[in-house]
Write a protein that holds these residues in place. Sequence first.
Motif: not given
Length: 480
Positions: A110-111, A187, A189-190, A344, A346, A381, A383-384, A388, A455
Amino acid sequence: MSALWTRDDAVAATGGTSPRDWVASGVSIDTRSIAPGDLFVALSAARDGHDFVADALARGAAAALVSRVPEGVPADAPLLVVGDVLDGLRALGRAARARFAGRVVAVTGSVGKTGTKEMLRTALGAQGSVHAAEKSFNNHWGVPLTLARMAPDCDFAVFEVGMNAPGEIAPLAEMVRPHVAIITTVEAVHLAAFRNLAGIAREKASIVRGLEPGGAVVLNRDTPTYPVLLAAARRAGVRPIRFGATGRPEYRLTEVLVEGPVTCGAAVAGRRKFYYRLAAPGRHLAMNALGVLAAVEALGGDLGRAVIALGGWQVPEGRGARWRVSLGPGGIDGSITVIDESYNANPAAMAAAFEVFAAVRPEDGIGRVSRGRRIAFLGDMLELGPEEQRLHAGLAQVPALARISTVHCAGSRMRALYDALPGGQRGEWFADAEAMAAKVPRLVDAGDIVMVKGSNGSRVGQVVEALKRLGDARPADAVE
Protein backbone atom coordinates in the motif's frame (compact mmCIF):
# COMPACT_ATOMS: atom_id res chain seq x y z
CA MET A 1 22.79 0.45 -31.55
CA SER A 2 22.16 -2.82 -29.70
CA ALA A 3 19.14 -4.83 -30.80
CA LEU A 4 16.40 -5.21 -28.20
CA TRP A 5 13.77 -6.43 -30.71
CA THR A 6 14.28 -7.56 -34.26
CA ARG A 7 11.33 -7.66 -36.62
CA ASP A 8 11.36 -11.46 -36.63
CA ASP A 9 11.49 -11.74 -32.83
CA ALA A 10 8.62 -9.26 -32.38
CA VAL A 11 6.49 -11.03 -35.01
CA ALA A 12 7.12 -14.39 -33.34
CA ALA A 13 6.22 -12.97 -29.93
CA THR A 14 3.03 -11.19 -30.97
CA GLY A 15 1.76 -13.20 -33.93
CA GLY A 16 1.53 -9.94 -35.84
CA THR A 17 2.61 -9.03 -39.33
CA SER A 18 5.34 -6.66 -40.48
CA PRO A 19 6.18 -6.23 -44.17
CA ARG A 20 9.58 -4.54 -43.69
CA ASP A 21 12.66 -5.52 -41.76
CA TRP A 22 13.61 -3.37 -38.77
CA VAL A 23 15.55 -3.50 -35.48
CA ALA A 24 14.49 -1.65 -32.32
CA SER A 25 16.82 -0.65 -29.50
CA GLY A 26 14.06 0.44 -27.11
CA VAL A 27 10.31 0.61 -26.56
CA SER A 28 8.29 3.83 -26.11
CA ILE A 29 4.66 4.85 -25.67
CA ASP A 30 5.23 8.62 -25.76
CA THR A 31 6.43 10.62 -28.78
CA ARG A 32 7.54 13.42 -26.45
CA SER A 33 10.31 11.23 -25.04
CA ILE A 34 10.83 8.77 -27.88
CA ALA A 35 14.43 8.07 -28.89
CA PRO A 36 15.66 7.18 -32.38
CA GLY A 37 15.52 3.41 -32.76
CA ASP A 38 12.58 2.88 -30.39
CA LEU A 39 9.59 0.70 -31.17
CA PHE A 40 6.60 3.01 -30.71
CA VAL A 41 3.58 1.33 -29.08
CA ALA A 42 0.34 3.04 -30.15
CA LEU A 43 -1.65 2.52 -26.94
CA SER A 44 -5.03 4.20 -26.59
CA ALA A 45 -5.83 6.03 -23.37
CA ALA A 46 -6.99 9.64 -23.24
CA ARG A 47 -6.05 9.75 -26.94
CA ASP A 48 -5.56 7.11 -29.60
CA GLY A 49 -1.87 6.34 -30.01
CA HIS A 50 -2.41 5.70 -33.72
CA ASP A 51 -2.75 9.48 -34.13
CA PHE A 52 0.92 9.83 -33.20
CA VAL A 53 2.46 7.07 -35.30
CA ALA A 54 3.48 9.38 -38.16
CA ASP A 55 5.16 11.73 -35.67
CA ALA A 56 6.94 8.80 -33.98
CA LEU A 57 8.33 7.56 -37.29
CA ALA A 58 9.40 11.08 -38.23
CA ARG A 59 11.30 11.30 -34.94
CA GLY A 60 13.27 8.19 -35.80
CA ALA A 61 11.20 5.34 -34.39
CA ALA A 62 12.37 2.02 -35.83
CA ALA A 63 8.79 0.77 -36.12
CA ALA A 64 5.34 1.13 -34.58
CA LEU A 65 3.13 -1.49 -32.90
CA VAL A 66 -0.40 -0.83 -34.21
CA SER A 67 -3.74 -2.53 -34.77
CA ARG A 68 -4.30 -0.81 -38.14
CA VAL A 69 -2.44 1.30 -40.63
CA PRO A 70 -2.96 4.86 -39.36
CA GLU A 71 -4.23 7.58 -41.62
CA GLY A 72 -1.40 9.37 -43.38
CA VAL A 73 1.08 6.52 -42.84
CA PRO A 74 2.17 4.51 -45.92
CA ALA A 75 1.14 0.88 -45.98
CA ASP A 76 4.79 -0.14 -46.45
CA ALA A 77 5.94 1.80 -43.36
CA PRO A 78 7.74 -0.23 -40.65
CA LEU A 79 4.60 -1.31 -38.79
CA LEU A 80 4.00 -4.33 -36.58
CA VAL A 81 0.26 -4.94 -37.00
CA VAL A 82 -1.55 -6.93 -34.30
CA GLY A 83 -5.18 -7.50 -33.35
CA ASP A 84 -4.97 -5.36 -30.20
CA VAL A 85 -2.08 -3.08 -29.24
CA LEU A 86 -2.22 -3.71 -25.47
CA ASP A 87 -2.36 -7.46 -26.05
CA GLY A 88 0.61 -7.09 -28.38
CA LEU A 89 2.56 -5.23 -25.70
CA ARG A 90 1.72 -7.96 -23.18
CA ALA A 91 2.95 -10.58 -25.65
CA LEU A 92 6.24 -8.73 -26.02
CA GLY A 93 6.51 -8.58 -22.24
CA ARG A 94 5.95 -12.30 -21.83
CA ALA A 95 8.49 -13.06 -24.55
CA ALA A 96 11.04 -10.77 -22.89
CA ARG A 97 10.54 -12.57 -19.58
CA ALA A 98 10.87 -15.98 -21.25
CA ARG A 99 14.30 -15.12 -22.70
CA PHE A 100 15.58 -13.45 -19.51
CA ALA A 101 18.13 -15.52 -17.58
CA GLY A 102 18.66 -13.19 -14.61
CA ARG A 103 16.96 -12.97 -11.22
CA VAL A 104 13.66 -11.10 -10.86
CA VAL A 105 12.11 -9.34 -7.85
CA ALA A 106 8.66 -7.70 -7.67
CA VAL A 107 7.40 -5.17 -5.12
CA THR A 108 3.84 -4.49 -4.04
CA GLY A 109 2.22 -2.90 -0.98
CA SER A 110 0.00 0.00 0.00
CA VAL A 111 2.87 2.36 0.80
CA GLY A 112 6.50 2.58 -0.25
CA LYS A 113 6.47 0.56 -3.49
CA THR A 114 8.40 3.02 -5.63
CA GLY A 115 10.93 3.91 -2.94
CA THR A 116 11.52 0.23 -2.24
CA LYS A 117 11.86 -0.49 -5.95
CA GLU A 118 14.49 2.24 -6.20
CA MET A 119 16.30 0.91 -3.13
CA LEU A 120 16.42 -2.49 -4.83
CA ARG A 121 17.80 -0.90 -7.99
CA THR A 122 20.55 0.71 -5.91
CA ALA A 123 21.34 -2.31 -3.71
CA LEU A 124 21.40 -4.77 -6.61
CA GLY A 125 23.41 -2.35 -8.73
CA ALA A 126 26.38 -3.21 -6.53
CA GLN A 127 25.95 -6.88 -7.50
CA GLY A 128 25.51 -6.64 -11.27
CA SER A 129 23.53 -4.98 -14.06
CA VAL A 130 19.94 -4.05 -13.16
CA HIS A 131 16.81 -3.40 -15.22
CA ALA A 132 14.08 -1.62 -13.25
CA ALA A 133 10.71 -0.02 -13.81
CA GLU A 134 10.63 3.66 -14.76
CA LYS A 135 8.79 5.97 -12.35
CA SER A 136 5.72 4.08 -11.07
CA PHE A 137 5.05 1.93 -14.12
CA ASN A 138 3.12 -0.67 -12.11
CA ASN A 139 -0.25 -1.10 -13.84
CA HIS A 140 -1.81 -3.04 -16.74
CA TRP A 141 0.39 -1.28 -19.31
CA GLY A 142 3.34 -0.23 -17.13
CA VAL A 143 4.33 -3.76 -16.16
CA PRO A 144 4.34 -5.21 -19.71
CA LEU A 145 6.11 -2.09 -20.99
CA THR A 146 8.84 -2.56 -18.38
CA LEU A 147 9.14 -6.21 -19.38
CA ALA A 148 9.31 -5.36 -23.09
CA ARG A 149 12.17 -2.93 -22.39
CA MET A 150 14.19 -5.57 -20.51
CA ALA A 151 17.50 -6.57 -22.08
CA PRO A 152 18.02 -10.32 -21.90
CA ASP A 153 21.57 -10.08 -20.54
CA CYS A 154 20.89 -8.12 -17.32
CA ASP A 155 21.71 -9.81 -14.03
CA PHE A 156 18.65 -8.54 -12.14
CA ALA A 157 15.24 -7.04 -12.92
CA VAL A 158 13.08 -5.09 -10.49
CA PHE A 159 9.34 -4.61 -10.99
CA GLU A 160 6.66 -2.66 -9.17
CA VAL A 161 3.17 -4.17 -9.14
CA GLY A 162 0.18 -2.02 -8.18
CA MET A 163 -3.59 -2.18 -8.23
CA ASN A 164 -6.73 -0.08 -7.98
CA ALA A 165 -9.33 -2.86 -7.84
CA PRO A 166 -9.61 -6.56 -6.97
CA GLY A 167 -8.06 -9.09 -9.31
CA GLU A 168 -5.34 -6.88 -10.81
CA ILE A 169 -2.15 -8.03 -9.06
CA ALA A 170 -2.12 -11.77 -9.82
CA PRO A 171 -2.19 -11.41 -13.65
CA LEU A 172 0.68 -8.92 -13.52
CA ALA A 173 2.67 -11.12 -11.15
CA GLU A 174 2.11 -14.13 -13.43
CA MET A 175 3.53 -12.06 -16.29
CA VAL A 176 6.60 -10.95 -14.27
CA ARG A 177 7.26 -14.40 -12.71
CA PRO A 178 9.50 -13.11 -9.90
CA HIS A 179 11.91 -15.26 -7.93
CA VAL A 180 11.28 -13.02 -4.90
CA ALA A 181 8.35 -10.77 -4.04
CA ILE A 182 8.17 -8.04 -1.37
CA ILE A 183 4.96 -6.82 0.28
CA THR A 184 5.97 -3.58 1.99
CA THR A 185 2.85 -3.03 4.10
CA VAL A 186 -0.95 -2.99 3.91
CA GLU A 187 -2.79 0.21 4.78
CA ALA A 188 -6.14 1.94 4.27
CA VAL A 189 -5.64 2.64 0.56
CA HIS A 190 -8.12 1.87 -2.26
CA LEU A 191 -10.93 1.39 0.27
CA ALA A 192 -13.31 2.60 -2.43
CA ALA A 193 -12.74 -0.78 -4.14
CA PHE A 194 -12.34 -3.05 -1.08
CA ARG A 195 -14.55 -3.68 1.93
CA ASN A 196 -11.75 -3.69 4.50
CA LEU A 197 -8.03 -4.01 5.13
CA ALA A 198 -8.21 -7.81 5.01
CA GLY A 199 -9.51 -7.57 1.43
CA ILE A 200 -6.62 -5.30 0.48
CA ALA A 201 -4.18 -7.72 2.15
CA ARG A 202 -5.56 -10.69 0.21
CA GLU A 203 -5.16 -8.79 -3.05
CA LYS A 204 -1.58 -7.78 -2.21
CA ALA A 205 -0.81 -11.38 -1.19
CA SER A 206 -1.97 -12.64 -4.58
CA ILE A 207 1.45 -11.60 -5.89
CA VAL A 208 2.66 -15.02 -4.66
CA ARG A 209 0.65 -16.65 -7.46
CA GLY A 210 3.26 -15.43 -9.93
CA LEU A 211 6.35 -16.63 -8.05
CA GLU A 212 8.72 -18.99 -9.77
CA PRO A 213 9.01 -22.50 -8.24
CA GLY A 214 11.10 -22.28 -5.09
CA GLY A 215 10.46 -18.54 -4.82
CA ALA A 216 10.12 -16.55 -1.61
CA VAL A 217 7.94 -13.70 -0.38
CA VAL A 218 9.35 -11.03 1.93
CA LEU A 219 6.71 -9.91 4.45
CA ASN A 220 6.50 -7.01 6.88
CA ARG A 221 6.02 -8.68 10.26
CA ASP A 222 4.75 -5.42 11.80
CA THR A 223 1.84 -4.73 9.46
CA PRO A 224 -1.52 -5.44 11.17
CA THR A 225 -2.62 -7.78 8.37
CA TYR A 226 0.52 -9.91 8.60
CA PRO A 227 -1.53 -13.05 9.53
CA VAL A 228 -3.51 -12.70 6.28
CA LEU A 229 -0.33 -12.35 4.25
CA LEU A 230 1.37 -15.29 5.98
CA ALA A 231 -1.67 -17.52 5.49
CA ALA A 232 -1.71 -16.72 1.77
CA ALA A 233 1.98 -17.58 1.45
CA ARG A 234 1.53 -20.88 3.23
CA ARG A 235 -1.50 -21.83 1.13
CA ALA A 236 0.58 -21.23 -1.99
CA GLY A 237 3.48 -23.28 -0.64
CA VAL A 238 5.75 -20.24 -0.76
CA ARG A 239 8.64 -19.65 1.63
CA PRO A 240 8.02 -16.56 3.80
CA ILE A 241 10.90 -14.32 4.89
CA ARG A 242 9.90 -11.84 7.58
CA PHE A 243 11.32 -8.42 8.48
CA GLY A 244 10.25 -6.05 11.24
CA ALA A 245 10.74 -4.93 14.82
CA THR A 246 8.20 -7.20 16.52
CA GLY A 247 7.90 -10.96 16.95
CA ARG A 248 10.73 -13.16 15.69
CA PRO A 249 11.31 -12.19 12.05
CA GLU A 250 14.32 -13.51 10.16
CA TYR A 251 15.47 -9.89 9.74
CA ARG A 252 14.79 -7.97 12.96
CA LEU A 253 15.12 -4.18 13.23
CA THR A 254 16.64 -3.46 16.64
CA GLU A 255 17.28 0.27 16.49
CA VAL A 256 16.60 3.31 14.31
CA LEU A 257 18.24 6.70 14.67
CA VAL A 258 17.01 9.64 12.58
CA GLU A 259 19.33 12.63 12.75
CA GLY A 260 18.75 15.51 10.33
CA PRO A 261 18.75 14.19 6.75
CA VAL A 262 20.14 10.77 7.73
CA THR A 263 18.61 7.52 9.00
CA CYS A 264 20.69 4.77 10.59
CA GLY A 265 19.40 1.30 11.27
CA ALA A 266 20.66 -1.65 13.28
CA ALA A 267 19.37 -5.14 12.56
CA VAL A 268 19.92 -8.79 13.32
CA ALA A 269 19.61 -11.69 10.87
CA GLY A 270 20.24 -15.02 12.52
CA ARG A 271 23.50 -14.57 14.44
CA ARG A 272 24.61 -11.62 12.32
CA LYS A 273 24.27 -8.05 13.50
CA PHE A 274 24.65 -5.33 10.91
CA TYR A 275 24.17 -1.61 10.47
CA TYR A 276 23.02 0.44 7.51
CA ARG A 277 22.61 4.11 6.61
CA LEU A 278 20.27 6.04 4.34
CA ALA A 279 20.76 9.63 3.18
CA ALA A 280 17.09 10.40 3.89
CA PRO A 281 15.11 10.70 7.13
CA GLY A 282 12.36 8.34 8.27
CA ARG A 283 11.83 5.23 10.39
CA HIS A 284 9.58 3.87 7.64
CA LEU A 285 12.51 4.10 5.22
CA ALA A 286 14.69 2.09 7.60
CA MET A 287 11.99 -0.59 7.70
CA ASN A 288 11.63 -0.73 3.91
CA ALA A 289 15.41 -0.87 3.52
CA LEU A 290 15.52 -3.90 5.83
CA GLY A 291 12.99 -5.64 3.57
CA VAL A 292 15.20 -4.78 0.60
CA LEU A 293 18.24 -6.31 2.26
CA ALA A 294 16.26 -9.47 2.99
CA ALA A 295 15.23 -9.64 -0.68
CA VAL A 296 18.78 -9.10 -1.90
CA GLU A 297 19.97 -12.09 0.07
CA ALA A 298 17.01 -14.17 -1.10
CA LEU A 299 18.08 -13.37 -4.68
CA GLY A 300 21.59 -14.61 -3.95
CA GLY A 301 23.15 -11.17 -3.51
CA ASP A 302 25.77 -10.04 -1.01
CA LEU A 303 24.44 -8.26 2.08
CA GLY A 304 27.60 -6.21 2.69
CA ARG A 305 27.68 -4.79 -0.81
CA ALA A 306 23.98 -3.97 -0.60
CA VAL A 307 24.41 -2.14 2.73
CA ILE A 308 27.21 0.03 1.32
CA ALA A 309 25.24 0.78 -1.86
CA LEU A 310 22.11 1.85 0.06
CA GLY A 311 24.10 4.70 1.55
CA GLY A 312 23.93 6.34 -1.88
CA TRP A 313 20.22 5.80 -2.46
CA GLN A 314 18.26 8.92 -3.50
CA VAL A 315 14.64 9.59 -2.58
CA PRO A 316 12.46 9.44 -5.75
CA GLU A 317 10.91 12.64 -7.07
CA GLY A 318 7.63 13.46 -5.37
CA ARG A 319 8.30 11.09 -2.47
CA GLY A 320 10.32 13.17 -0.06
CA ALA A 321 12.92 14.77 -2.32
CA ARG A 322 14.15 18.07 -0.87
CA TRP A 323 14.81 21.36 -2.61
CA ARG A 324 16.60 24.45 -1.32
CA VAL A 325 15.07 27.56 -2.89
CA SER A 326 17.29 30.66 -2.62
CA LEU A 327 15.30 33.89 -2.57
CA GLY A 328 16.41 37.12 -4.19
CA PRO A 329 19.54 37.72 -6.32
CA GLY A 330 22.22 35.28 -5.22
CA GLY A 331 20.05 34.19 -2.30
CA ILE A 332 20.39 37.57 -0.59
CA ASP A 333 16.90 37.23 0.91
CA GLY A 334 17.56 33.84 2.48
CA SER A 335 16.03 30.53 1.47
CA ILE A 336 13.29 28.02 2.11
CA THR A 337 13.47 24.22 2.08
CA VAL A 338 10.76 22.34 0.18
CA ILE A 339 9.98 18.69 0.88
CA ASP A 340 8.23 17.26 -2.17
CA GLU A 341 5.75 14.54 -1.16
CA SER A 342 3.35 15.36 -3.97
CA TYR A 343 3.08 12.00 -5.69
CA ASN A 344 1.04 9.90 -3.28
CA ALA A 345 -0.95 10.12 -0.06
CA ASN A 346 -2.96 7.96 2.29
CA PRO A 347 -3.41 8.08 6.08
CA ALA A 348 -0.35 5.94 6.84
CA ALA A 349 1.88 7.84 4.42
CA MET A 350 0.65 11.16 5.79
CA ALA A 351 1.46 10.11 9.37
CA ALA A 352 4.96 9.00 8.33
CA ALA A 353 5.54 12.25 6.44
CA PHE A 354 4.38 14.33 9.42
CA GLU A 355 6.86 12.49 11.66
CA VAL A 356 9.75 13.21 9.33
CA PHE A 357 8.65 16.80 8.77
CA ALA A 358 8.33 17.48 12.51
CA ALA A 359 11.99 16.54 12.99
CA VAL A 360 13.30 19.11 10.47
CA ARG A 361 14.42 22.40 12.03
CA PRO A 362 13.49 25.70 10.35
CA GLU A 363 15.83 28.70 10.51
CA ASP A 364 15.01 31.65 12.76
CA GLY A 365 15.71 35.33 12.26
CA ILE A 366 16.33 35.48 8.50
CA GLY A 367 12.89 36.37 7.11
CA ARG A 368 10.08 38.82 7.64
CA VAL A 369 8.74 36.48 10.32
CA SER A 370 11.24 36.27 13.17
CA ARG A 371 10.86 32.54 13.69
CA GLY A 372 11.16 29.97 10.93
CA ARG A 373 8.09 27.79 10.54
CA ARG A 374 7.07 24.31 9.45
CA ILE A 375 4.32 24.85 6.89
CA ALA A 376 2.33 22.02 5.30
CA PHE A 377 0.40 22.29 2.03
CA LEU A 378 -1.92 19.27 1.88
CA GLY A 379 -4.15 18.01 -0.93
CA ASP A 380 -6.86 15.37 -0.99
CA MET A 381 -6.16 11.70 -0.31
CA LEU A 382 -8.04 9.78 -3.01
CA GLU A 383 -9.68 6.34 -3.31
CA LEU A 384 -10.54 6.04 0.39
CA GLY A 385 -14.21 5.18 -0.15
CA PRO A 386 -17.08 5.97 2.27
CA GLU A 387 -14.67 6.63 5.15
CA GLU A 388 -12.79 9.41 3.35
CA GLN A 389 -14.15 12.28 5.43
CA ARG A 390 -13.40 10.52 8.72
CA LEU A 391 -9.92 9.52 7.56
CA HIS A 392 -9.08 13.07 6.48
CA ALA A 393 -10.35 14.55 9.77
CA GLY A 394 -8.47 11.86 11.69
CA LEU A 395 -5.14 13.28 10.52
CA ALA A 396 -5.64 16.02 13.12
CA GLN A 397 -4.99 13.38 15.80
CA VAL A 398 -1.56 12.35 14.45
CA PRO A 399 0.85 13.39 17.26
CA ALA A 400 3.53 14.77 14.96
CA LEU A 401 1.06 17.19 13.39
CA ALA A 402 1.15 19.25 16.60
CA ARG A 403 4.72 20.32 15.73
CA ILE A 404 3.69 21.81 12.37
CA SER A 405 3.16 25.56 12.61
CA THR A 406 0.60 26.05 9.86
CA VAL A 407 -1.45 23.69 7.70
CA HIS A 408 -2.96 24.86 4.39
CA CYS A 409 -5.46 22.52 2.75
CA ALA A 410 -6.79 22.11 -0.78
CA GLY A 411 -9.74 20.06 -1.98
CA SER A 412 -13.19 19.08 -0.79
CA ARG A 413 -11.96 16.03 1.15
CA MET A 414 -9.15 17.90 2.90
CA ARG A 415 -11.74 20.37 4.15
CA ALA A 416 -12.52 17.77 6.83
CA LEU A 417 -8.98 18.07 8.21
CA TYR A 418 -9.05 21.86 7.91
CA ASP A 419 -12.18 22.01 10.05
CA ALA A 420 -10.68 19.62 12.61
CA LEU A 421 -7.46 21.59 13.09
CA PRO A 422 -6.92 23.81 16.15
CA GLY A 423 -7.42 27.47 15.28
CA GLY A 424 -3.75 28.33 15.76
CA GLN A 425 -2.64 25.77 13.16
CA ARG A 426 -5.32 26.46 10.62
CA GLY A 427 -3.93 28.26 7.59
CA GLU A 428 -6.10 28.69 4.50
CA TRP A 429 -8.39 26.31 2.63
CA PHE A 430 -8.51 26.32 -1.17
CA ALA A 431 -10.94 24.66 -3.53
CA ASP A 432 -8.10 23.04 -5.48
CA ALA A 433 -4.34 22.88 -5.85
CA GLU A 434 -4.28 25.48 -8.61
CA ALA A 435 -5.81 28.08 -6.30
CA MET A 436 -3.37 27.08 -3.55
CA ALA A 437 -0.36 27.37 -5.89
CA ALA A 438 -1.41 30.88 -6.91
CA LYS A 439 -1.20 32.08 -3.27
CA VAL A 440 2.12 30.42 -2.41
CA PRO A 441 4.26 33.62 -2.60
CA ARG A 442 2.46 35.26 0.31
CA LEU A 443 2.27 32.14 2.49
CA VAL A 444 5.98 31.37 2.98
CA ASP A 445 9.04 33.26 4.18
CA ALA A 446 12.80 32.80 4.39
CA GLY A 447 13.74 30.22 6.98
CA ASP A 448 10.57 28.18 6.53
CA ILE A 449 10.54 24.44 5.94
CA VAL A 450 7.66 23.57 3.62
CA MET A 451 6.13 20.17 2.90
CA VAL A 452 3.69 19.47 0.06
CA LYS A 453 1.72 16.21 0.14
CA GLY A 454 -1.38 14.81 -1.51
CA SER A 455 -2.50 12.09 -3.89
CA ASN A 456 -1.15 12.54 -7.40
CA GLY A 457 -4.69 13.13 -8.64
CA SER A 458 -5.05 16.13 -6.33
CA ARG A 459 -2.36 17.82 -8.47
CA VAL A 460 -0.45 19.37 -5.56
CA GLY A 461 2.66 19.02 -7.68
CA GLN A 462 1.60 22.46 -8.95
CA VAL A 463 2.29 23.81 -5.46
CA VAL A 464 5.81 22.33 -5.50
CA GLU A 465 6.49 24.00 -8.83
CA ALA A 466 5.14 27.32 -7.55
CA LEU A 467 7.46 27.12 -4.55
CA LYS A 468 10.46 26.31 -6.74
CA ARG A 469 9.68 29.30 -8.95
CA LEU A 470 10.13 31.64 -5.98
CA GLY A 471 13.87 31.63 -6.55
CA ASP A 472 16.84 29.48 -7.50
CA ALA A 473 15.78 25.91 -6.72
CA ARG A 474 18.40 23.19 -6.33
CA PRO A 475 18.35 19.73 -4.75
CA ALA A 476 19.08 20.24 -1.06
CA ASP A 477 21.87 17.65 -0.99
CA ALA A 478 23.64 19.51 -3.83
CA VAL A 479 23.49 22.73 -1.81
CA GLU A 480 24.64 21.13 1.43
